[in-house]
Write an enzyme that holds these catalytic residues in place. Sequence first.
Site, mmCIF file in Angstrom:
data_model
loop_
_atom_site.group_PDB
_atom_site.id
_atom_site.type_symbol
_atom_site.label_atom_id
_atom_site.label_comp_id
_atom_site.label_asym_id
_atom_site.label_seq_id
_atom_site.Cartn_x
_atom_site.Cartn_y
_atom_site.Cartn_z
ATOM 1 N N HIS A 11 -35.478 -5.225 -54.850
ATOM 2 C CA HIS A 11 -35.576 -3.827 -55.292
ATOM 3 C C HIS A 11 -34.385 -3.008 -54.803
ATOM 4 C CE1 HIS A 11 -39.433 -3.546 -57.286
ATOM 5 N NE2 HIS A 11 -40.049 -4.183 -56.315
ATOM 6 N N GLY A 26 -46.035 -4.940 -50.305
ATOM 7 C CA GLY A 26 -44.683 -4.507 -49.992
ATOM 8 C C GLY A 26 -44.326 -3.326 -50.877
ATOM 9 N N HIS A 53 -38.666 -10.471 -52.503
ATOM 10 C CA HIS A 53 -39.078 -9.600 -53.610
ATOM 11 C C HIS A 53 -38.694 -8.145 -53.328
ATOM 12 C CE1 HIS A 53 -41.985 -8.212 -56.825
ATOM 13 N NE2 HIS A 53 -41.787 -7.116 -56.119
ATOM 14 N N GLU A 54 -39.034 -7.666 -52.124
ATOM 15 C CA GLU A 54 -38.738 -6.261 -51.794
ATOM 16 C C GLU A 54 -37.233 -6.028 -51.711
ATOM 17 O OE1 GLU A 54 -40.993 -4.166 -52.144
ATOM 18 O OE2 GLU A 54 -42.503 -5.749 -52.273
HETATM 19 NI NI NI Z 1 -41.955 -5.055 -56.435
#
Ligand code: NI
Length: 187
Positions: free
Chosen positions: A146, A45, A142-143
């Site tokens: 960001h 990712g 997780h992405e």
């Molecule tokens: Ni990351």
Amino acid sequence: MILPVYVYGMSILRKIAPEIDKDYKGLDQLIDDMFETMVASEGVGLAAPQVGKAARLFIVDATRMEDMDDEPDLKDFKKVFINPYITEEWGDKWSFSEGCLSIPNIREDVSRPSYVKMEYYDRDWNFHEEEYEGVKARIIQHEYDHLDGRLFVDRINPLRKKLIGQKLKAISRGRVDCDYKIIYPNK
Ligand code: NI
């Protein structure tokens, strides 16, 4: 074109990424470059801030995670998420070892809920509302973090974070071995 990856310590990784629109300059090229960068660095990712772009956009490609027998449909999981929003997270929290191209050579167990519901636009600007579970949900979570200026190390237990503190500091000074090109503060 392979882009350098912005690593721990870069301020853009701590900012909330703004939504983009169809006129965002060079969007198609950016998405192509992000895929190329992700493949070259063997990630599953990549979020736009990780290549220095303040844009609410991430991509995933788990097609190389074929060894996960319990998640056979991962091999089709290659997508672009534009202006995504997680609208719901639920289910038992489970622990999974996460890594991040912006934090080379560090993996830590992170606990997150099993399911997510999200809204986003695909590359052709079609709107989607979908639910994901398991490893797919995990990659998305997780992405997605960001885009809100969060990193997985923010979600590990404080003792572990203290233990890896020196490594994080080294990364932020560019003192890290990795096979892909990185950008660190003051470089
Ligand atoms: Ni990351």
